[in-house]
Design an enzyme around this catalytic site. Structure first.
Site, PDB file in Angstrom:
ATOM      1  N   SER A 151       7.304  15.193-132.363  1.00 31.83           N
ATOM      2  CA  SER A 151       6.963  16.660-132.414  1.00 31.83           C
ATOM      3  C   SER A 151       7.910  17.007-133.388  1.00 31.83           C
ATOM      4  O   SER A 151       8.192  16.520-134.281  1.00 31.83           O
ATOM      5  CB  SER A 151       7.013  16.699-131.200  1.00 31.83           C
ATOM      6  N   GLU A 246      -5.350  17.245-132.372  1.00 33.49           N
ATOM      7  CA  GLU A 246      -3.810  18.084-132.457  1.00 33.49           C
ATOM      8  C   GLU A 246      -3.983  19.002-132.606  1.00 33.49           C
ATOM      9  O   GLU A 246      -4.712  19.042-133.635  1.00 33.49           O
ATOM     10  CB  GLU A 246      -2.636  16.760-132.465  1.00 33.49           C
ATOM     11  N   HIS A 276      -1.271  14.809-128.892  1.00 32.14           N
ATOM     12  CA  HIS A 276       0.101  15.355-128.830  1.00 32.14           C
ATOM     13  C   HIS A 276       1.167  14.180-128.349  1.00 32.14           C
ATOM     14  O   HIS A 276       0.969  14.116-127.029  1.00 32.14           O
ATOM     15  CB  HIS A 276       0.183  16.581-129.052  1.00 32.14           C
TER      16      HIS A 276
END
Length: 311
Positions: A151, A246, A276
């Site tokens: 991320s 996602e 995610h």
């Protein structure tokens, strides 16, 4: 009528989603950032694999070594955790980084880079570069170092590589990215096409995190903040993993396409039905498979010869 076996039949990814929702539903407008960070760390505390955890100051940046048995001393992975540059830590990602270390047979240096809003861009990037310099100062060659992150940490993998390249510094051997957040403008079509499928991350939330990181007057197109807009020429081999559910899926697919267009060896893996950073959840079979694939990629580019079975 429900049976005793119904819980067993629940899809592991749905159980993972409920774990996340249980955290988020306790947060209100009055919840402090410090409480959010504590909740996140507590929710993912622990380590499920046999690695040694050793606190370290990496050039002044707080961090932790995660060392599997018989790991070579001349190889290391530098890991940047996710959390939207707002939450997340070495503690919240200890199990994930430990499983990566265990599967790859490589030492991992995980760092607590500075978080926003107390420390806005480029503080996190500066800390990432400091940690990289620390590894080099310890005698490791860049060819024996790989970057990895999830991320926002995937953003830092790329930003640190770009900054190092632009300063004329040698680059690491490879980069592994899990659901990287590469576009702080959140312009990808998947923010709409995956809005119903994604149980957590919606565009308004992503944009709020971007403002938190950059400040209200920050430039979302700055290539060191949004690596999707960078000239990616000359970057080392990249592995990009992303879940098909996602909203930030296109941050990965577009990154891989643009990297390949300028000659970067970029492998894209889109995992059906996954959310995610699904790799955070060891109970999900696809998470174990993804980490095994990521570990094989890292072993290959770091030239770690012995094979290890993922846990």
């Amino acid at each position: 009528m429900a049976s005793a076996g119904d819980d067993i039949a629940i899809d592991p990814i749905e159980r993972a989603i409920e774990r996340l929702r249980a955290i988020y539903r306790n947060w209100t407008r009055e919840t402090t950032v410090a409480q959010m960070r504590n909740d996140w760390d507590a929710a993912f505390a622990g380590c499920s694999v046999p690695v040694t955890c050793q606190p370290v100051s990496a050039g002044g940046v707080d961090g932790e070594w995660l060392v599997p048995a018989d790991a070579p001393r001349d190889k290391a992975m530098l890991y940047f955790h996710g959390g939207g540059f707002r939450i997340g830590s070495v503690a919240s990602h200890r199990d994930l980084t430990g499983r990566i270390a265990d599967a790859s047979g490589c030492r991992v240096l995980s760092i607590n880079y500075r978080l926003a809003p107390e420390h806005r861009f480029p503080a996190a990037l500066d800390d990432a570069l400091t940690a990289y310099q620390y590894l080099c100062d310890q005698g490791l060659r860049p060819a024996g170092i790989a970057f990895a992150g999830d991320s926002a940490g995937g953003n830092l993998v790329l930003a640190a590589m770009l900054a190092a390249r632009d300063r004329g510094l040698p680059l690491p051997a490879a980069g592994a990215l899990m659901s990287p957040w590469t576009d702080l403008a959140a312009a990808g079509a998947s923010y709409e096409s995956r809005a119903e499928a994604d149980p957590i991350h919606q565009r308004a939330m992503i944009l709020a995190l971007a403002r938190n990181y950059l400040g209200r007057d920050g430039d979302v197109s700055n290539p060191l903040a949004s690596p999707l807009y960078a000239d990616l020429t000359g970057l080392p081999p990249l592995l990009v993993q992303v879940g098909d559910r996602e909203t930030v899926r296109d941050d990965s697919t577009e990154l891989a396409a643009r990297a390949k267009a300028v000659g970067v060896d970029a492998e894209l893996q889109v995992w059906d039905g996954m959310i995610h950073v699904f790799q955070m959840f060891p109970e999900v079979p696809q998470a174990r498979a993804a980490i095994a694939s990521l570990a094989a990629f890292l072993r290959n580019h770091l030239h770690i010869g012995h094979e290890r079975a993922p846990q």
